[in-house]
Design an enzyme around this catalytic site. Structure first.
Site, PDB file in Angstrom:
ATOM      1  N   SER A 223      24.060  12.664  84.794  1.00 51.64           N
ATOM      2  CA  SER A 223      24.983  11.320  84.416  1.00 51.64           C
ATOM      3  C   SER A 223      24.155  10.242  85.314  1.00 51.64           C
ATOM      4  O   SER A 223      24.481   8.352  85.155  1.00 51.64           O
ATOM      5  CB  SER A 223      26.434  10.971  84.105  1.00 51.64           C
ATOM      6  OG  SER A 223      27.295  11.593  85.275  1.00 51.64           O
TER       7      SER A 223
ATOM      8  N   LYS B 152      34.189   6.252  80.852  1.00 53.55           N
ATOM      9  CA  LYS B 152      33.542   5.661  81.505  1.00 53.55           C
ATOM     10  C   LYS B 152      33.515   4.073  81.144  1.00 53.55           C
ATOM     11  O   LYS B 152      33.673   3.106  81.529  1.00 53.55           O
ATOM     12  CB  LYS B 152      32.291   5.821  81.465  1.00 53.55           C
ATOM     13  CG  LYS B 152      32.072   7.328  82.381  1.00 53.55           C
ATOM     14  CD  LYS B 152      30.792   8.031  81.881  1.00 53.55           C
ATOM     15  CE  LYS B 152      30.791   9.612  83.026  1.00 53.55           C
ATOM     16  NZ  LYS B 152      29.043   9.949  82.400  1.00 53.55           N
TER      17      LYS B 152
END
Length: 807
Positions: A680, A723
């Site tokens: 990611s 996140k």
């Protein structure tokens, strides 16, 4: 043979109805008379010629019988003796003389008077056929005598001496026949030949019944004698062992009594009885006694047939879940749905729930709340570090110190067959040469085959189909695929800072105040102080460390209460530092000024989401790529893919092909001691490379996440909620996410989305347009050469990455 009679004139006689008995001709019998009409009939007979008509009642319970209640044929008898007995009853001795037909009842008071017609037997002559029937009757009677114990030897001799056929039939009927319908049938047959034939049939039937009775009685007697013998021997052994001071016999008897009261299945009962039999024959002091007795005790102590009644009140379940857990809306909704289906189906053949989430978010306490809501016992088995299959299935009895598995032990602890059974930390199991415990769980968690679960120690079937199995895990990655297929995953997310604040104030602080013996509300703190405590002294996805830290604060407050005598302690920011010392966790602050080659990435850790700085710098060298920061293989591959994409498009930015041969590229992710991995960070690395190669600064209020491909596409990632929470805590105002993750925004709290603007992107060009603080240089001609590519200035030695204020 045609039945005929020789009719005579009518005779009027007093009638004495008989109940449950009958008098035949040639028969002398005494019986007691108590009814008033019967006594009056005897008195009338004694005043006349002592003749009385004896006839059987059809219904023995009728107290005042009439014509319809009496049989059609009876016996004219001579009253030979009458004896008065105490209690207004009379004993009478009569002798049957001849048969008679009941014609009519002519009087009813003071006794029954009836017209009767005496009848004579037909076929009594000694014909050949009659002689054959007499001989056959003798043989059948003798056979009956041999198989039955109801006939004495004197009766046999007297019957064998009778040669008159009518007398023979009446004598045998009077002494042998038991059922009233058989006696009445013989009495009503006036033809002697037919009477003998019917009697022979009855004798043959009774003979066969007597043989069967004799066989049954012999078998029962043998069983009774064996039981009496066994009982006698056991009592002797018990007495001897009592004298010797041995208590084993008493223990065996107690186990036998308990076994008789326990509702075992057939196989379990047979094994228990066989083991008890072995135990009773073992010599005192034999080591096997303890092993055998322990096995039987395990069988008897299991909760055979014991269950608790489910309380499937959905409103109460919601109240229990809301009382013990803050937030977790989707998790609670799924639990209520599960209980609703259970209430409708009334069976447990449904999915096995598996709560997956980071440590400390309340997975175990959720399962406890489910058990309380349903009204079932709760059993917990931690699978962390379990690598022996025997922990699940138990050890075989051939091993020394063998014990059942923890599933059977848990059911014994619960005392019911339908507890809520928690397999905690199912992802922490492993396997070695002792077997694979995950494979043993496949049978346990399969509703189609766990109704006959066999533990290696018990070796008998036990029903687990009514147990509500629930599991927890921190990660799905290490759960074996076959086991994961049996589970329904329910993700328990980490808590936001606002949720932790609410949990701390509403649940944890009052709980710790009560646990430390302080009055309610005696320790208080403002939201700002609680927020400082959460951010500065805890770093976790759950609230476990928060609870321990609040316990420290409450203990300090308790000391202050005792020293100062104050009833209430208000924890201020200053007191918080006095109680807990210096701040332990300082979140990395984002730069206010835009920087070249520095990008704010987003990552998910075991304690929740974190911002992750990605740094890139360029230096003269030989064209190598350096990756530091303890990066995993996947993350290193993402960096190489990012570099390949940048090199493929570098012509558009005026970077010549020879440039990569004369300069080194270094990508670093700070906090180098912390391992990092995953794809990611691909877009963050790409942005850092473009920024460093083109000397274009990156906006530091922007965070980004996503996987990069060689075609420049941005692929979806996991942990979006965590996140974005990290971006929110870091004060960032713009977050770039993959477009395919847009569907996950519904899980993000509204308060976060109000502070952080989320922009879904599909290609890396969109990321660069939002992240870079200046436009890239205009593209150069289609075939640039190294000589025409501009030279990118490097920062002076020792000055670090150049800063562009105001951009």
């Amino acid at each position: 043979m045609q039945q005929t009679t020789r009719k005579t004139h009518l005779t009027r006689l007093p009638v004495l109805p008989l109940r449950g008995m009958m008098v035949f001709p040639h028969m002398v019998l005494h019986f007691d008379v108590g009814r008033a009409k019967s006594v009056a009939a005897l008195e009338k007979a004694m005043l006349a010629d002592q003749k009385i008509f004896l006839v059987a009642q059809k219904d023995a319970d009728a107290e005042d019988p009439g014509m319809d209640d009496l049989a059609a044929v009876g016996t004219i008898a001579l009253v030979k003796q009458v004896l008065n007995l105490p209690g207004d009853s009379i004993r009478v001795l009569v002798e049957g003389e001849r048969r008679a037909e009941l014609i009519d009842i002519v009087a009813d008071d003071p006794c029954l008077m009836a017209d009767v017609r005496p009848v004579r037997a037909v076929g009594a002559a000694q014909s050949t056929e009659i002689k054959a029937l007499v001989r056959t009757t003798h043989e059948y009677f003798e056979e009956y005598y041999k198989t039955s114990q109801r006939v004495s030897q004197e009766t046999l001799r007297s019957v064998m001496a009778i040669v008159k056929p009518d007398q023979l039939a009446d004598t045998i009927a009077a002494n042998v026949l038991i059922q009233m319908q058989d006696r009445q049938m013989i009495l009503e047959k006036l033809n002697v030949g037919e009477r003998l034939e019917a009697l022979c049939g009855i004798l043959l039937r009774e003979t066969r019944l007597s043989e069967v009775e004799k066989t049954v009685q012999a078998r029962i007697k043998q069983q009774i004698e064996k039981n009496q013998k066994d009982y006698y021997l056991r009592e002797q052994i018990k007495a001897i062992q009592t004298e010797l001071g041995d208590k084993e016999a008493t223990d065996v008897e107690e186990l036998r009594e308990k076994l008789a009261q326990t509702p075992l299945n057939d196989e379990a009962r047979q094994k228990a009885e066989r083991e008890l039999e072995r135990l009773s024959h073992m010599a005192p002091g034999t080591p096997e006694i303890g092993v055998s007795r322990t096995y039987v005790e395990w069988i008897l102590e299991l909760p055979w047939g014991k269950t608790t009644e489910d309380s499937l009140d959905l409103k109460r379940a919601e109240q229990v879940l809301d009382r013990d857990h803050y937030g977790l809306k989707k998790v609670k909704e799924r639990i209520v749905e599960y209980l609703a289906v259970l209430k409708l189906k009334q069976d447990m053949k449904g999915p096995i729930l598996c709560f997956v989430g980071p440590p400390g978010v309340g997975k175990t306490s959720i399962v406890r709340a489910i058990a309380e809501a349903v009204g079932r016992k709760f059993v917990q088995m931690s699978l962390g570090g379990v690598r022996d299959e025997a922990e699940i299935r138990g050890h075989r009895r051939t091993y020394v110190g063998a014990i059942p598995g923890r599933i059977i032990a848990g059911l014994k602890q619960a005392g019911t067959m339908n507890p809520v059974f928690l397999f905690d930390e199912i992802d922490k199991m492993s396997s070695d040469f002792r077997g694979d415990p995950a494979s043993a769980l496949l049978e346990v968690l399969d509703a189609e085959q766990n109704n006959a679960f066999r533990d290696h120690y018990m070796e008998l079937p036990f029903d687990l189909s009514r147990v509500m199995f629930i599991t927890t895990a921190n990660s799905m990655d290490t759960i074996p695929p076959a086991l994961l297929d049996r589970l329904e995953i329910i993700e328990v997310p980490s808590y936001t800072e606002l949720e932790k604040l609410a949990i701390g104030k509403k649940h944890l602080l009052p709980k710790q105040v009560k646990a430390h013996g302080l009055p309610p509300k005696s320790v208080s703190m403002t939201d700002r102080v609680m927020q400082e405590l959460i951010e500065g002294y805890t770093r976790e996805a759950g609230v476990r460390t928060l609870e321990r830290t609040l316990a420290r604060v409450v203990r300090k407050a308790a000391v202050e209460t005792i020293k100062t005598g104050s009833a209430n302690v208000s924890v201020t920011a200053k007191k918080l530092k006095e109680y807990l010392g210096a701040v332990q966790f300082l979140r990395e602050k984002t730069e206010k000024d835009n920087l070249i080659g520095v990008v704010n990435g987003l990552a998910v850790t075991s304690v929740g989401g974190e911002t992750l700085a990605v740094e890139c710098t360029i230096m003269r060298g030989a064209g190598s790529l350096q990756l530091t920061g303890k990066l995993g293989d996947v993350m290193q591959e993402s960096a190489k893919a990012a570099l390949s994409w940048v090199r493929a498009h570098s012509d558009a930015w005026g970077i010549g092909a020879e440039y990569y041969k004369t300069h080194d590229i270094h990508i670093h992710v700070p906090e180098g001691a912390v391992p990092k991995d995953g794809p990611s960070a691909g877009v963050a690395m790409t942005t850092a490379l473009v920024s460093a190669l083109t000397a274009t600064p990156v906006r530091q209020n922007v965070a980004m996440t996503g996987e990069i491909t060689l075609r420049g596409r941005v692929l979806p990632i996991g942990g979006l909620k965590e996140k974005l929470l990290a971006a929110y805590r870091a004060g960032l105002t713009l977050a770039l996410i993959p477009r395919e993750n847009s569907k996950d925004l519904e899980d993000v709290p509204e308060s976060v989305l109000q502070k952080v603007r989320v922009v879904p992107v599909e290609k890396i060009d969109e990321v660069l347009a939002h992240a870079l603080a200046a436009k890239l240089p205009v593209a150069v001609p289609a075939n640039p050469t190294a000589s025409t590519a501009p030279e990118i200035p490097l920062p002076p030695a020792g000055t670090g990455t150049p800063v562009y204020p105001g951009l």
